[in-house]
Each structure stands twice: as structure tokens, then as C-alpha cells.
Write a protein that holds these residues in place. Structure first.
Motif, PDB file in Angstrom:
ATOM      1  N   ARG A 222       0.857  -1.195   0.000  1.00 19.57           N
ATOM      2  CA  ARG A 222       0.000   0.000   0.000  1.00 19.57           C
ATOM      3  C   ARG A 222       0.887   1.236   0.000  1.00 19.57           C
ATOM      4  O   ARG A 222       1.677   1.428   0.917  1.00 19.57           O
ATOM      5  CB  ARG A 222      -0.905   0.000   1.239  1.00 19.57           C
ATOM      6  N   HIS A 223       0.718   2.052  -1.030  1.00 20.47           N
ATOM      7  CA  HIS A 223       1.540   3.252  -1.122  1.00 20.47           C
ATOM      8  C   HIS A 223       0.730   4.457  -0.661  1.00 20.47           C
ATOM      9  O   HIS A 223       0.594   5.452  -1.351  1.00 20.47           O
ATOM     10  CB  HIS A 223       2.070   3.427  -2.550  1.00 20.47           C
ATOM     11  N   TYR A 224       0.127   4.307   0.494  1.00 24.02           N
ATOM     12  CA  TYR A 224      -0.769   5.351   0.993  1.00 24.02           C
ATOM     13  C   TYR A 224      -0.461   5.574   2.463  1.00 24.02           C
ATOM     14  O   TYR A 224       0.303   4.836   3.058  1.00 24.02           O
ATOM     15  CB  TYR A 224      -2.227   4.900   0.849  1.00 24.02           C
ATOM     16  N   ASP A 225      -1.128   6.552   3.059  1.00 25.33           N
ATOM     17  CA  ASP A 225      -0.902   6.865   4.464  1.00 25.33           C
ATOM     18  C   ASP A 225      -1.346   5.717   5.354  1.00 25.33           C
ATOM     19  O   ASP A 225      -2.527   5.431   5.462  1.00 25.33           O
ATOM     20  CB  ASP A 225      -1.696   8.118   4.856  1.00 25.33           C
TER      21      ASP A 225
ATOM     22  N   SER B  43      -9.647   5.154 -14.259  1.00 24.33           N
ATOM     23  CA  SER B  43      -8.768   5.393 -13.108  1.00 24.33           C
ATOM     24  C   SER B  43      -9.385   4.757 -11.861  1.00 24.33           C
ATOM     25  O   SER B  43     -10.585   4.519 -11.814  1.00 24.33           O
ATOM     26  CB  SER B  43      -8.642   6.914 -12.896  1.00 24.33           C
ATOM     27  N   ASN B  44      -8.553   4.519 -10.866  1.00 25.28           N
ATOM     28  CA  ASN B  44      -9.098   4.125  -9.563  1.00 25.28           C
ATOM     29  C   ASN B  44      -9.768   5.352  -8.942  1.00 25.28           C
ATOM     30  O   ASN B  44      -9.232   6.461  -9.020  1.00 25.28           O
ATOM     31  CB  ASN B  44      -7.986   3.614  -8.645  1.00 25.28           C
ATOM     32  N   HIS B  45     -10.922   5.118  -8.315  1.00 22.56           N
ATOM     33  CA  HIS B  45     -11.730   6.248  -7.846  1.00 22.56           C
ATOM     34  C   HIS B  45     -11.004   7.112  -6.819  1.00 22.56           C
ATOM     35  O   HIS B  45     -11.205   8.316  -6.759  1.00 22.56           O
ATOM     36  CB  HIS B  45     -13.046   5.719  -7.240  1.00 22.56           C
ATOM     37  N   TYR B  46     -10.133   6.494  -5.996  1.00 25.27           N
ATOM     38  CA  TYR B  46      -9.567   7.274  -4.879  1.00 25.27           C
ATOM     39  C   TYR B  46      -8.555   8.317  -5.342  1.00 25.27           C
ATOM     40  O   TYR B  46      -8.316   9.288  -4.652  1.00 25.27           O
ATOM     41  CB  TYR B  46      -8.958   6.365  -3.802  1.00 25.27           C
ATOM     42  N   TYR B  47      -7.963   8.101  -6.540  1.00 24.41           N
ATOM     43  CA  TYR B  47      -7.036   9.127  -7.029  1.00 24.41           C
ATOM     44  C   TYR B  47      -7.805  10.410  -7.341  1.00 24.41           C
ATOM     45  O   TYR B  47      -7.335  11.508  -7.060  1.00 24.41           O
ATOM     46  CB  TYR B  47      -6.281   8.641  -8.274  1.00 24.41           C
ATOM     47  N   LEU B  48      -8.997  10.256  -7.900  1.00 26.94           N
ATOM     48  CA  LEU B  48      -9.807  11.448  -8.180  1.00 26.94           C
ATOM     49  C   LEU B  48     -10.218  12.118  -6.868  1.00 26.94           C
ATOM     50  O   LEU B  48     -10.154  13.346  -6.746  1.00 26.94           O
ATOM     51  CB  LEU B  48     -11.044  11.085  -9.012  1.00 26.94           C
TER      52      LEU B  48
END
Ligand SMILES: [Fe+2]
Length: 344
Positions: free
Chosen positions: A43-46, A229-234
């Protein structure tokens, strides 16, 4: 078990080659006092905030090593019994299935997890559990796309319609996001039809982007009009800039539902901290769901948990069931199909 002070450290290591893996061995996460749980995560997220909350609640400290899905899996296999990892966390259902196939995961039997995670988002034998869901759907520039045209894009196939020629942006063929989407198309429609769909995109001169953020920025800047796109990037772009001019459309609502994938985790075979590791997975799927998914604007897997407001503002949608086995087992077919279609 050590109940040390709240420790959440991120260790980002370049996971280059198998040779490097052998050398770094199990000391990679160490560097002094060891946390109670060691996670290998793609996971490249917080992650810090959610894990810190878990540590606050339970006293169990967590440390993680970030890397690419496939590289982390290779590392787990190379390290074998001497791996320091207790949990393997990925961003792709196919990769979870693969990890289970390759015998690096240890089954968990948990009524809590079985109740919290829908059946298609977990392994029937408890080797892994989906913990966050992401939708891969249509995004477009409302300035240059007619609302009537967007309504006609019900399926992923529609992006091969001649009206989108020269207007479509998509993610590169090496991304697991692209590969699992195509694997799901093969699973749903058969290889021949899936090839036809991808060839339709290629015939439209699809522009290939190396990540979803670049893709969304290209749409915003007018470089292309529509994409996937994946929704969370938007959601992330909109959080930074509420005027970001890209809109989302839930694909395939008349058909098979929007393609979704999961980020999930399983216990590493042979972990000596199985009870704590199970406790973390249970927490992430229940009390910690919001903390875990909201930081990255993902969708909860637990139907009892509401998505955060920005994601909720995209509206409800029907999703395609997740078939981890298909995404995993059809991955090489998907890669081959993309190549055959000239998608690059
Ligand atoms: Fe991502």
C-alpha cells in the motif's frame, strides 16, 4: 510479547533484485528494537495514522516495509522461515490469491472477519481478507464530453467506440490495475471478446499513462477527454483542489457492474505473532475500517461502515463481484492479451 511505546515506523527499502533480498535478509526491518508486528505492504498510501490508532488501543506496536506487490512476495519466498514479516498486505486480489497459491500465507479462522468481509472479498480458507475496496471506473472532462455521450459509455467496451478515437487515456500494461481489469474481462466475456474490447481501445489510439494521477491531470489539462482510473485518485485530487475539473462515472451499471479490486492481507506462514496479527486484521475490518480506508478515500469492505463524505459524494454503484482466483490465474493471459492487442 513486547508492549513497547507506540512505534510506527516506515521503512522504505528499494527492493531491487533477488540478490539484494538475500543480502538484506531479515535485518531489514530491525534496526534496533523490533515492533510486535512486522508488515510487508504494497500500500503506497498513508498507513501511519491507522496503525498508530491500533497501537494506542491495543499496545501492539506495528512496523512496516513498503514495496511493490510482486517484489514483496518474492522477498517473502526468498526469506522463507527466517522472514521477519507477520503480515503480507497487497493492493491486488490476484496477488493475494497468488501468495496463497505459493504457500506463504497462514490460514486464519475468525468469526469477526467472516462477518465483516463479504464472501467474494476473502479467501474461502481464511488465507487472506480484503480490507479496502477500490473501483476502477470511467473518468472524464465535463468540458469536452457531452453528458449524453457519457451516459452511453455503460461498459468498458464503449471506450472502443469510434467517437472516442484519439480522446482516451489509460494506464500502462505493466500495472496490476490494468492487468486485473483485463483478467476480469476475460473471466466475464471469454478471451476472444476481451481481446476485441482491448483492440477497440488500441484502435482509438489510446494514450498510455504511467500512473493514475498523471492520467487525471492529462484529462484536467485537456490532453485527453476520458479514461479509466481508480476512484480514490480522483478523490485525492478533489481534496487538494475542489475545482479540479474531472468527473467520475460508474461504469457498467447496466451490465456487470463497475470493476473493483481489493487491498487486503493475510498472516505470513509461520508467524510467531499469529494472535496479534489476527487481532490487527480483525481491527482493520471493523473498528479500524474507517481509519484504514478513509485516509486513502477507499471504499470500506465492511457493509456496516459508510464511506467518507467525498467518496460518498460520487454516489452509490453496483460492483462486479471480485474473483481473486480469476484475476490471479488469468494474469498471464491478460498480459499476453494486452501484448497481442498492441496495447503499449
Ligand atoms: Fe493505487
Amino acid at each position: 510479547m513486547k508492549r513497547s511505546a507506540r512505534t510506527v515506523r516506515t521503512v522504505v527499502t528499494a527492493l531491487a533484485t533477488a540478490a539484494t533480498l538475500a543480502v538484506t535478509g531479515c535485518s531489514a526491518l530491525g534496526g534496533g528494537e523490533e515492533a510486535d508486528l512486522q508488515i510487508y505492504t504494497a500500500r503506497h498510501y498513508d498507513l501511519e495514522e491507522a496503525f498508530a490508532a491500533f497501537t494506542d488501543e491495543t499496545g501492539i506496536s506495528v512496523e512496516f516495509l513498503s514495496g511493490d506487490d510482486a517484489e514483496l512476495l518474492e522477498r517473502l519466498k526468498a526469506e522463507g522461515d527466517s522472514t521477519p514479516a507477520d503480515i503480507f498486505m497487497t493492493v491486488d486480489a490476484g496477488m493475494l490469491w497468488n501468495a496463497a497459491e505459493q504457500g506463504v500465507l497462514e490460514p486464519v479462522s475468525s468469526d469477526v472477519l467472516d462477518a465483516a468481509v463479504p464472501e467474494d472479498l476473502r479467501d474461502p480458507d481464511g488465507q487472506w481478507y480484503g480490507l479496502a475496496m477500490r473501483a476502477r471506473t470511467v473518468v472524464y472532462d465535463p468540458e469536452s464530453v457531452d453528458p449524453a455521450d457519457i451516459d452511453a459509455v455503460d461498459t468498458y467496451e464503449a471506450l472502443g467506440d469510434p467517437q472516442w478515437a484519439g480522446r482516451v487515456c489509460m494506464r500502462d500494461e505493466t500495472a496490476s490495475y490494468t492487468q486485473s481489469l483485463v483478467a476480469s474481462l476475460i473471466d466475464l466475456h471469454g478471451r476472444e471478446k476481451a481481446l476485441e474490447i482491448v483492440e477497440g481501445w488500441v484502435a482509438n489510439d489510446v494514450q498510455i499513462m504511467s500512473n493514475d494521477v498523471e492520467l487525471l491531470e492529462a484529462i484536467d489539462a485537456g490532453g485527453c477527454d476520458i479514461g479509466i482510473s481508480n476512484h480514490y485518485y480522483l478523490a485525492r485530487m478533489l481534496e487538494e483542489d475542489p475545482d479540479f475539473d474531472v468527473e467520475l462515472f460508474w461504469a457498467s451499471q447496466e451490465g456487470d457492474g463497475t470493476h473493483v479490486n481489493i487491498s487486503g492481507a493475510g498472516l505470513v506462514e509461520g508467524t510467531e505473532s499469529a494472535p496479534e496479527a489476527q487481532q490487527l486484521l480483525e481491527w482493520l475490518a471493523t473498528d479500524g475500517q474507517s481509519a484504514f480506508v478513509d485516509a486513502n478515500h477507499e471504499l470500506p469492505v465492511n457493509p456496516e461502515v459508510e464511506p467518507e463524505p467525498l467518496v460518498a459524494s460520487f454516489g452509490e454503484f453496483d460492483r462486479m463481484p471480485v474473483d481473486a482466483q480469476a484475476y490471479g490465474a488469468l494474469n498471464s493471459d491478460a498480459v499476453e492479451l494486452l501484448d497481442e492487442a498492441g496495447y503499449r
